[in-house]
Scaffold this active site. Structure first.
Site, PDB file in Angstrom:
ATOM      1  N   CYS A 131       0.815  -1.221   0.000  1.00  0.00           N
ATOM      2  CA  CYS A 131       0.000   0.000   0.000  1.00  0.00           C
ATOM      3  C   CYS A 131       0.849   1.272   0.000  1.00  0.00           C
ATOM      4  CB  CYS A 131      -0.944  -0.005   1.194  1.00  0.00           C
ATOM      5  SG  CYS A 131      -0.179  -0.448   2.764  1.00  0.00           S
ATOM      6  N   HIS A 244      -2.581   6.356   4.853  1.00  0.00           N
ATOM      7  CA  HIS A 244      -1.154   6.465   5.127  1.00  0.00           C
ATOM      8  C   HIS A 244      -0.648   7.825   4.640  1.00  0.00           C
ATOM      9  CE1 HIS A 244      -1.375   2.375   6.157  1.00  0.00           C
ATOM     10  NE2 HIS A 244      -0.775   1.810   5.130  1.00  0.00           N
TER      11      HIS A 244
END
Length: 334
Positions: A131, A244
């Protein structure tokens, strides 16, 4: 366009459910959905296109007549079942780290290397990148094409959603306990995550480099076809639920100004520029959560390196960092 029989292995997990939602939202031509999971989840229900579908336990014959299989069930499970699915005639798009560095398995971010999908013919498996790697390279690759990427340093600020449902519950329960002045027994991480920062994602090697940090190095090189690219950084777990953030420093072969970078990125697929720091306009996890694009801001001249820029990048790790990228890869297969 004819429909496809699509299996989702790990359909009851965070990413699996996000895959179902993404397939639905992007109107992927699913003629029949086959939701799969472990035996302990057999019989559970998932919702797809307004209807409840019963989850089946994955078995040897689960992938018969399946065209595309989206996997989100961990590396060990993928190693066991991806070859079975491929042998049954399905093309597997796997979200684990199990196949990413296999030289016969393409590692794809559709905005960057869609042509690598043809390599899936060898094993019938396509790997979905990590990711954090995905959101970094979506921003870096357009700049590479403009000025020649030479070196990147990335510090990540990764949400607990990257660890799964148990980590989300741990952060919630730990936060409640801390605010109440009570003790809490952390069950997911080596230290309590609530109101804390953990520079520890994955095991460490003999040099003290974590598995997640090596993923950033090796996957970036493979996706962008830059085997000599220099990559460094640190990966940190932070006490937020989703998305994130990344502090990125990129050095280039040729000079590139922040204005030039903004112009390049404003035209890049899958990227949104939010960069008015004097007005407190920059990417925030709370704003990006649930969205598909990777957001970039705080683009500025780096103060320590020549021909270098620094920037702040935020992406939803469950969307572009996992489910969306996998579904985009499946769309390439159409």
């Amino acid at each position: 366009m004819s429909g496809r029989r699509v299996a989702v292995l790990g359909a009851t997990g965070l990413v699996g459910r996000e895959m179902l939602l993404t397939l639905e939202q992007r109107n992927f031509p699913v003629s029949e959905l086959v939701p799969l999971a472990s035996e302990r989840s057999e019989g559970k229900k998932v919702t797809f296109r307004g209807e409840e579908v019963t989850v089946r336990a994955v078995k040897e014959d689960s992938f018969k007549d399946v065209d595309i299989a989206l996997f989100s069930a961990g590396g060990k499970t993928s190693k066991r079942w991806a070859p079975v699915a491929a042998a049954s005639g399905a093309t597997v798009v796997d979200n684990s780290s199990a196949w990413r560095m296999d030289p016969e398995v393409p590692l794809i971010v559709p905005e960057i290397n869609p042509g690598d999908v043809k390599l899936a013919e060898k094993k019938g498996i396509i790997a979905n990148p990590n990711c954090s790697t995905i959101q970094a390279v979506v921003v870096l690759y357009p700049l590479h094409k403009a000025a020649g990427l030479k070196y990147i340093n990335i510090s990540t600020y990764q949400s607990v959603a990257g660890t799964g449902k148990a980590a989300i519950e741990s952060l919630r329960d730990g936060s409640k306990a801390a605010l109440a002045g009570e003790g809490y027994d952390e069950k997911v991480y080596p230290h309590g995550i609530a109101f804390n920062l953990l520079p520890h994602i994955g095991p460490f090697d003999g040099e003290g480099i974590s598995e997640e940090e090596w993923k950033m190095v090796n996957e970036s090189r493979k996706i962008m076809h830059l085997p000599e690219l220099r990559v460094s950084g640190i990966t940190v777990r932070v006490p937020i639920f989703r998305c994130h953030g990344e502090s990125v420093t990129a050095q280039f072969e040729r000079p590139i100004t922040p204005d030039e970078a903004r112009a390049v990125l404003s035209k890049a697929p899958g990227v949104v520029v939010r960069d008015e720091p004097k007005s407190a306009e920059y990417p925030l996890p709370l704003d990006v959560a649930g969205t598909d694009d990777v957001c970039v801001g705080r683009i500025r001249r780096d103060t320590g390196l020549d021909n270098a820029l620094a920037m702040w990048v935020v992406g939803d790790n469950l969307r572009k960092g996992a489910a969306l990228n996998a579904v985009q890869v499946a769309e390439l297969l159409l």
